[in-house]
Design a protein around this motif. Structure first.
Motif, PDB file in Angstrom:
ATOM      1  N   LYS A  72      -0.220  -8.330  -1.429  1.00 45.81           N
ATOM      2  CA  LYS A  72       1.231  -8.323  -1.613  1.00 45.81           C
ATOM      3  C   LYS A  72       1.887  -9.523  -0.934  1.00 45.81           C
ATOM      4  N   GLU A  73       1.426  -9.871   0.265  1.00 46.61           N
ATOM      5  CA  GLU A  73       1.962 -11.047   0.959  1.00 46.61           C
ATOM      6  C   GLU A  73       1.629 -12.329   0.201  1.00 46.61           C
TER       7      GLU A  73
ATOM      8  N   ALA B 252       3.751 -12.574  -3.009  1.00 45.81           N
ATOM      9  CA  ALA B 252       5.150 -12.872  -2.676  1.00 45.81           C
ATOM     10  C   ALA B 252       5.338 -14.332  -2.300  1.00 45.81           C
TER      11      ALA B 252
ATOM     12  N   ALA C 199      -3.945  -2.214  -5.780  1.00 44.51           N
ATOM     13  CA  ALA C 199      -2.787  -2.725  -5.045  1.00 44.51           C
ATOM     14  C   ALA C 199      -1.550  -2.827  -5.926  1.00 44.51           C
ATOM     15  N   LEU C 200      -1.758  -3.105  -7.214  1.00 42.82           N
ATOM     16  CA  LEU C 200      -0.643  -3.319  -8.126  1.00 42.82           C
ATOM     17  C   LEU C 200      -0.308  -2.086  -8.965  1.00 42.82           C
TER      18      LEU C 200
END
Length: 250
Positions: free
Chosen positions: A105-106, A109, A127-128
């Motif tokens: 996620k980091e 982003a 994760a998605l």
């Protein structure tokens, strides 16, 4: 300067009575070699034992690298996609899973590219918002290929069909022979991802971003094949190219 490529560590869980708690953290040798040959600088990113700090440490570590490579690893904890473990599941390590999800996620982003290999594809999907088969042959009656090869890891064992219009198709064409050593696989595909490759029995062998080239992931292990099969090395050279492109645009 060459791009820095982060690889989340795996961990040997062994009992050493003389050194309790001395669990070596490592990343696969062949992945490291492939990254270096492709022009990247690999670094190992260790995960915290305290799963409650996963998001904190992912945020702290994300600025240290230019691209994220998610290598193979243990089974994914099914609690992360709303299931209870079935009896056929193997070893899981939720602290590692949570840290990798936070890193993903980091990284996304920050607009940095990701390459996923085997477990790396699966954790990207989870994760998605996707799911995985805890065990392909228990949960997918249509899967007739042996996906957990019993031979040496750098031997080819079955083919995959690659979809036109994908990054993987640009790199490898419409078909490839691959190695295969997994008993889990992506099931429900996460929003924002598309299937780029499948085995003849329909098991997902490749995923990538729907509207960009930020994510490319394969279910097999090109790191064991790239020295002998040049097409397999393109997965790594493309990754480094994507990282360099993202660096220039930042």
């Amino acid at each position: 300067m060459k791009p820095v490529i982060a690889m989340p560590s795996d961990q040997l869980i062994e009992v050493n009575p003389r050194m309790p708690g001395d669990y070596p953290a490592y990343a696969p040798h062949d992945v490291k070699e492939a990254v270096m040959k492709a022009g990247g600088i690999p670094i190992i990113i260790p995960f915290p034992d305290d799963e409650r700090t996963a998001a904190h440490w992912a945020k702290e570590m994300a600025p240290l690298y230019d691209g994220l490579l998610l290598p193979g690893g243990p089974d994914i904890d099914p609690r992360l996609f709303g299931q209870q473990p079935i009896k056929e599941i193997g070893m899981t390590y939720i602290a590692k899973d949570l840290f990798e999800i936070a890193l993903i996620k980091e990284t996304l982003a920050a607009g940095k590219p990701i390459l996923g290999l085997c477990h790396g594809l699966q954790i990207l999907n989870v994760a998605l918002g996707g799911t995985v088969y805890q065990d392909i042959h228990t949960q997918n009656p249509d899967a007739y290929i042996q996906h957990t090869q019993a031979t040496i890891g750098n031997f080819l064992t079955h083919t995959v069909d690659i979809k036109e219009g994908t990054v993987l198709h640009e790199l490898m064409g419409s078909s490839q022979e691959i190695n295969s050593r997994h008993h889990q696989a992506a099931w429900k595909v996460a929003p924002g991802l598309v299937v780029s490759a499948t085995a003849p029995d329909g098991v997902i062998e490749g995923l990538e971003s729907r509207d960009s080239d930020q994510i490319v992931a394969v279910q097999w292990h090109p790191e064991n094949l790239f020295n002998k099969y040049p097409d397999q090395f393109t997965v790594f050279t493309n990754f480094i190219d994507r990282v360099n492109k993202a660096k220039k645009g930042s």
